[in-house]
Scaffold this motif. Structure first.
Motif, PDB file in Angstrom:
ATOM      1  N   ILE A   1       7.878  -8.037  -6.744  1.00 12.61           N
ATOM      2  CA  ILE A   1       6.797  -7.134  -7.104  1.00 12.61           C
ATOM      3  C   ILE A   1       5.731  -7.235  -6.053  1.00 12.61           C
ATOM      4  O   ILE A   1       4.850  -6.415  -5.741  1.00 12.61           O
ATOM      5  CB  ILE A   1       6.115  -7.497  -8.407  1.00 12.61           C
ATOM      6  CG1 ILE A   1       7.074  -7.363  -9.272  1.00 12.61           C
ATOM      7  CG2 ILE A   1       4.867  -7.112  -8.600  1.00 12.61           C
ATOM      8  CD1 ILE A   1       6.876  -7.866 -10.683  1.00 12.61           C
ATOM      9  N   THR A   2       5.395  -8.488  -5.450  1.00  9.69           N
ATOM     10  CA  THR A   2       4.501  -8.580  -4.426  1.00  9.69           C
ATOM     11  C   THR A   2       4.731  -8.021  -3.312  1.00  9.69           C
ATOM     12  O   THR A   2       3.807  -7.546  -2.401  1.00  9.69           O
ATOM     13  CB  THR A   2       4.104 -10.164  -4.376  1.00  9.69           C
ATOM     14  OG1 THR A   2       5.170 -10.895  -4.169  1.00  9.69           O
ATOM     15  CG2 THR A   2       3.388 -10.751  -5.576  1.00  9.69           C
ATOM     16  N   LYS A   3       6.003  -8.051  -2.940  1.00 13.13           N
ATOM     17  CA  LYS A   3       6.465  -7.136  -1.646  1.00 13.13           C
ATOM     18  C   LYS A   3       6.243  -5.884  -2.047  1.00 13.13           C
ATOM     19  O   LYS A   3       5.862  -5.183  -0.951  1.00 13.13           O
ATOM     20  CB  LYS A   3       7.937  -7.524  -1.611  1.00 13.13           C
ATOM     21  CG  LYS A   3       8.490  -6.839  -0.062  1.00 13.13           C
ATOM     22  CD  LYS A   3       9.774  -7.300   0.052  1.00 13.13           C
ATOM     23  CE  LYS A   3      10.435  -6.672   1.222  1.00 13.13           C
ATOM     24  NZ  LYS A   3      11.876  -6.935   1.585  1.00 13.13           N
ATOM     25  N   GLN A   4       6.480  -5.117  -3.085  1.00 14.86           N
ATOM     26  CA  GLN A   4       6.086  -3.899  -3.283  1.00 14.86           C
ATOM     27  C   GLN A   4       4.780  -3.473  -3.180  1.00 14.86           C
ATOM     28  O   GLN A   4       4.088  -2.671  -2.554  1.00 14.86           O
ATOM     29  CB  GLN A   4       6.675  -3.453  -4.689  1.00 14.86           C
ATOM     30  CG  GLN A   4       8.090  -3.447  -4.880  1.00 14.86           C
ATOM     31  CD  GLN A   4       8.543  -3.093  -6.102  1.00 14.86           C
ATOM     32  OE1 GLN A   4       7.916  -3.365  -7.104  1.00 14.86           O
ATOM     33  NE2 GLN A   4       9.732  -2.577  -6.339  1.00 14.86           N
ATOM     34  N   ILE A   5       3.657  -4.457  -3.722  1.00  8.54           N
ATOM     35  CA  ILE A   5       2.378  -4.295  -3.550  1.00  8.54           C
ATOM     36  C   ILE A   5       1.933  -4.477  -2.046  1.00  8.54           C
ATOM     37  O   ILE A   5       1.259  -3.558  -1.609  1.00  8.54           O
ATOM     38  CB  ILE A   5       1.715  -5.344  -4.292  1.00  8.54           C
ATOM     39  CG1 ILE A   5       1.857  -5.206  -5.779  1.00  8.54           C
ATOM     40  CG2 ILE A   5       0.268  -5.613  -4.165  1.00  8.54           C
ATOM     41  CD1 ILE A   5       1.223  -6.478  -6.606  1.00  8.54           C
ATOM     42  N   ALA A   6       2.479  -5.344  -1.279  1.00 14.55           N
ATOM     43  CA  ALA A   6       2.302  -5.245   0.165  1.00 14.55           C
ATOM     44  C   ALA A   6       2.404  -3.992   0.878  1.00 14.55           C
ATOM     45  O   ALA A   6       1.863  -3.361   1.630  1.00 14.55           O
ATOM     46  CB  ALA A   6       3.005  -6.616   0.719  1.00 14.55           C
ATOM     47  N   ARG A   7       3.644  -3.564   0.640  1.00 14.03           N
ATOM     48  CA  ARG A   7       4.291  -2.329   1.219  1.00 14.03           C
ATOM     49  C   ARG A   7       3.440  -0.934   0.782  1.00 14.03           C
ATOM     50  O   ARG A   7       2.968  -0.136   1.542  1.00 14.03           O
ATOM     51  CB  ARG A   7       5.818  -2.105   0.984  1.00 14.03           C
ATOM     52  CG  ARG A   7       6.597  -2.923   1.699  1.00 14.03           C
ATOM     53  CD  ARG A   7       7.988  -2.806   1.413  1.00 14.03           C
ATOM     54  NE  ARG A   7       8.989  -3.452   2.498  1.00 14.03           N
ATOM     55  CZ  ARG A   7      10.216  -3.300   2.463  1.00 14.03           C
ATOM     56  NH1 ARG A   7      10.966  -2.653   1.797  1.00 14.03           N
ATOM     57  NH2 ARG A   7      10.988  -4.150   3.377  1.00 14.03           N
ATOM     58  N   GLU A   8       3.077  -0.879  -0.604  1.00 13.34           N
ATOM     59  CA  GLU A   8       2.429   0.259  -1.220  1.00 13.34           C
ATOM     60  C   GLU A   8       0.937   0.316  -0.724  1.00 13.34           C
ATOM     61  O   GLU A   8       0.496   1.372  -0.583  1.00 13.34           O
ATOM     62  CB  GLU A   8       2.755   0.353  -2.516  1.00 13.34           C
ATOM     63  CG  GLU A   8       4.365   0.671  -2.839  1.00 13.34           C
ATOM     64  CD  GLU A   8       4.480   0.636  -4.339  1.00 13.34           C
ATOM     65  OE1 GLU A   8       3.529   0.550  -5.206  1.00 13.34           O
ATOM     66  OE2 GLU A   8       5.811   0.494  -4.577  1.00 13.34           O
ATOM     67  N   GLU A   9       0.238  -0.850  -0.797  1.00 10.57           N
ATOM     68  CA  GLU A   9      -1.120  -1.008  -0.489  1.00 10.57           C
ATOM     69  C   GLU A   9      -1.653  -1.569   0.617  1.00 10.57           C
ATOM     70  O   GLU A   9      -2.665  -1.720   0.880  1.00 10.57           O
ATOM     71  CB  GLU A   9      -1.601  -1.559  -1.893  1.00 10.57           C
ATOM     72  CG  GLU A   9      -1.310  -1.083  -3.148  1.00 10.57           C
ATOM     73  CD  GLU A   9      -1.999  -1.863  -4.258  1.00 10.57           C
ATOM     74  OE1 GLU A   9      -3.025  -2.434  -4.109  1.00 10.57           O
ATOM     75  OE2 GLU A   9      -1.388  -2.036  -5.335  1.00 10.57           O
ATOM     76  N   ASP A  10      -0.695  -1.838   1.643  1.00  9.90           N
ATOM     77  CA  ASP A  10      -0.840  -2.352   2.882  1.00  9.90           C
ATOM     78  C   ASP A  10      -1.752  -3.594   2.601  1.00  9.90           C
ATOM     79  O   ASP A  10      -2.827  -3.790   3.500  1.00  9.90           O
ATOM     80  CB  ASP A  10      -1.667  -1.283   3.818  1.00  9.90           C
ATOM     81  CG  ASP A  10      -1.318  -1.756   5.259  1.00  9.90           C
ATOM     82  OD1 ASP A  10      -0.478  -2.755   5.629  1.00  9.90           O
ATOM     83  OD2 ASP A  10      -2.382  -1.355   6.025  1.00  9.90           O
ATOM     84  N   ILE A  11      -1.531  -4.359   1.647  1.00  8.20           N
ATOM     85  CA  ILE A  11      -2.392  -5.756   1.460  1.00  8.20           C
ATOM     86  C   ILE A  11      -1.551  -6.891   2.294  1.00  8.20           C
ATOM     87  O   ILE A  11      -0.437  -7.399   1.694  1.00  8.20           O
ATOM     88  CB  ILE A  11      -2.254  -5.977  -0.022  1.00  8.20           C
ATOM     89  CG1 ILE A  11      -3.304  -4.800  -0.570  1.00  8.20           C
ATOM     90  CG2 ILE A  11      -2.942  -7.529  -0.310  1.00  8.20           C
ATOM     91  CD1 ILE A  11      -3.502  -5.072  -2.169  1.00  8.20           C
ATOM     92  N   VAL A  12      -2.114  -7.568   3.378  1.00  6.18           N
ATOM     93  CA  VAL A  12      -1.345  -8.486   4.051  1.00  6.18           C
ATOM     94  C   VAL A  12      -1.074  -9.824   3.284  1.00  6.18           C
ATOM     95  O   VAL A  12      -0.024 -10.263   3.473  1.00  6.18           O
ATOM     96  CB  VAL A  12      -2.085  -8.736   5.553  1.00  6.18           C
ATOM     97  CG1 VAL A  12      -1.563  -9.793   6.032  1.00  6.18           C
ATOM     98  CG2 VAL A  12      -2.392  -7.462   6.029  1.00  6.18           C
ATOM     99  N   SER A  13      -2.181 -10.214   2.414  1.00  5.25           N
ATOM    100  CA  SER A  13      -1.802 -11.305   1.747  1.00  5.25           C
ATOM    101  C   SER A  13      -1.000 -11.502   0.759  1.00  5.25           C
ATOM    102  O   SER A  13      -0.383 -12.438   0.388  1.00  5.25           O
ATOM    103  CB  SER A  13      -3.171 -11.853   1.151  1.00  5.25           C
ATOM    104  OG  SER A  13      -3.812 -10.802   0.442  1.00  5.25           O
ATOM    105  N   ALA A  14      -0.472 -10.104   0.334  1.00  2.00           N
ATOM    106  CA  ALA A  14       0.620 -10.080  -0.576  1.00  2.00           C
ATOM    107  C   ALA A  14       2.068 -10.612  -0.071  1.00  2.00           C
ATOM    108  O   ALA A  14       2.727 -10.967  -0.757  1.00  2.00           O
ATOM    109  CB  ALA A  14       0.731  -8.520  -1.114  1.00  2.00           C
ATOM    110  N   TYR A  15       2.085 -10.282   1.479  1.00  2.00           N
ATOM    111  CA  TYR A  15       3.385 -10.870   2.006  1.00  2.00           C
ATOM    112  C   TYR A  15       3.212 -12.436   1.904  1.00  2.00           C
ATOM    113  O   TYR A  15       4.308 -13.161   1.996  1.00  2.00           O
ATOM    114  CB  TYR A  15       3.145 -10.353   3.582  1.00  2.00           C
ATOM    115  CG  TYR A  15       3.664  -9.036   3.770  1.00  2.00           C
ATOM    116  CD1 TYR A  15       4.941  -8.415   3.395  1.00  2.00           C
ATOM    117  CD2 TYR A  15       2.690  -8.083   4.129  1.00  2.00           C
ATOM    118  CE1 TYR A  15       5.148  -6.971   3.840  1.00  2.00           C
ATOM    119  CE2 TYR A  15       3.162  -6.717   4.139  1.00  2.00           C
ATOM    120  CZ  TYR A  15       4.353  -6.473   4.115  1.00  2.00           C
ATOM    121  OH  TYR A  15       4.930  -5.064   4.132  1.00  2.00           O
TER     122      TYR A  15
END
Length: 391
Positions: A139-153
């Motif tokens: 889920i957090t990988k999807q958040i990182a990709r869809e919203e371009d949130i670096v810390s989610a990676y």
């Protein structure tokens, strides 16, 4: 060299998680946050309480120090997944997870004798926790990709590591290589797992906090760069988007980029005759139509009043005319449904095309050419699409 007191480490890890959960739960009670914060707080409380209960092995009945303790830890992982799902703004179907947790609880009740089933219990708890750790990572990988949130990676990496360690623990328990006959045995696999948990437990809470703060910051910046009425970018937002690397990548993949300048015909009469509230609703309807017609790589901005800019990367004149035609047809259907007292509320559109690698440097000239084409559409009777080449 003194041996590590594994039980003390368990106790400290449990105490830290419980304290973190209490703080998060108190914040959730203020009502200023979404439901995910409550899940996050309860997750830490459950995990911490479960680990603390484990340290009372041989002091309290096995039912509490084994069955209840392990289930609290697993429920904690499950609620972490629910937290991630909430942050991703996705609804979750609860009943399959509740059935799964019920099955796990039944198995732990059958294996609650402390003198038996150590490897089996370890494998079972690791499977459940590992599954939910993988779900959080996904889920957090999807958040990182869809919203371009670096810390989610970072969150993705931590939970991937946790799942990997739990997978190794499953393998060790199934091959009877855990080391010792208790989770408190020094030097065994369980000791290294709890040491890792002591290290990454605080880290994953901090990384989730960073992810949330980055998203909040992005949302505030996003609001400042958007028109509050239509949700379209404002002028500063359009400028920022054109400077964004992602936008440049889309533009560079095709030799041309098209710009549409769109004006709602007779909009002043709509405001004068039907009121500004109706005019605002018409603008919102138009914006909704545009959002449904465009691709994720396209840009939509409000220049002011009833004039809008649409930038179509990887598009030439033909593609731009296709988009313009679809917008006119969809808007005509919407205004026919609303029927604004016989007013001919239509769209006049001007199109200009430039080479993609020249977009950022020639935006002013491109806008001027599209404005000239839009003037021709207006001058020739409105409800028209005119290209700059033909203007």
């Amino acid at each position: 060299m003194p041996q590590l007191d594994v039980k003390t480490i368990y106790f400290l890890v449990g105490l830290f998680a419980t304290t973190t959960g209490a703080v998060l739960s108190i914040l959730a009670l203020t009502g200023r946050f979404d439901r995910w914060l409550k899940y996050w707080g309860i997750s830490n409380l459950c995990t911490g309480a479960g680990i603390l209960l484990l340290t009372f092995r041989d002091i309290v009945p096995d039912f509490y120090s084994i069955a209840v303790a392990n289930m609290l830890v697993i429920i904690g992982y499950f609620l972490l997944m629910a937290t991630a799902q909430g942050l991703h703004h996705r609804n979750m179907t609860w009943w399959p997870h509740l059935l799964f947790l019920g099955l796990i609880a039944g198995l732990f009740l059958m294996m609650q004798n402390a003198d038996s089933y150590y490897n089996e219990r370890t494998a079972l708890s690791s499977v459940a926790c590992g599954y939910y750790a993988l779900r959080v990572a996904k889920i957090t990988k999807q958040i990182a990709r869809e919203e371009d949130i670096v810390s989610a990676y970072l969150v993705f990496g931590i939970f991937t590591l946790a799942a990997l360690v739990l997978g190794m623990r499953i393998l060790a328990s199934l091959t009877y290589h855990l080391g010792g006959d208790s989770i408190f045995s020094s030097g065994g696999m369980s000791m290294w797992v709890i040491l890792l948990a002591a290290s990454i437990g605080p880290l994953w809470n901090m990384s989730m906090l960073l992810m949330i703060m980055e998203r909040i910051n992005r949302n505030w910046i996003g609001r400042a760069l958007r028109d509050p009425l239509t949700g379209a970018l404002n002028r500063e937002g359009l400028k920022r988007a054109l400077e964004n690397n992602t936008m440049r990548r889309h533009s560079d993949s095709h030799p041309f980029t098209a710009l549409l300048l769109v004006d709602i015909d007779h909009f002043k009469q709509v405001n004068d005759q039907l009121g500004h509230a109706f005019g605002d609703e018409l603008l919102r309807s138009f914006a909704d139509i545009v959002h449904h017609q465009l691709r994720s790589s396209d840009l939509f901005a409000r220049q002011g009043g009833d004039e809008f800019v649409i930038i179509l990367p990887s598009s030439g004149e033909k593609e731009a005319r296709d988009v313009a035609g679809r917008l006119q047809n969809a808007f005509a259907q919407e205004t026919d449904r609303v029927k604004p007292d016989g007013l001919a509320v239509t769209l006049s559109i001007g199109i200009a095309v430039t080479e993609s690698d020249q977009l950022s440097g020639s935006l002013h000239q491109l806008m001027a050419r599209a404005d000239s084409a839009l003037y021709q559409s207006k001058h020739q009777g409105r409800n028209r699409i005119t290209s700059a080449q033909a203007a």
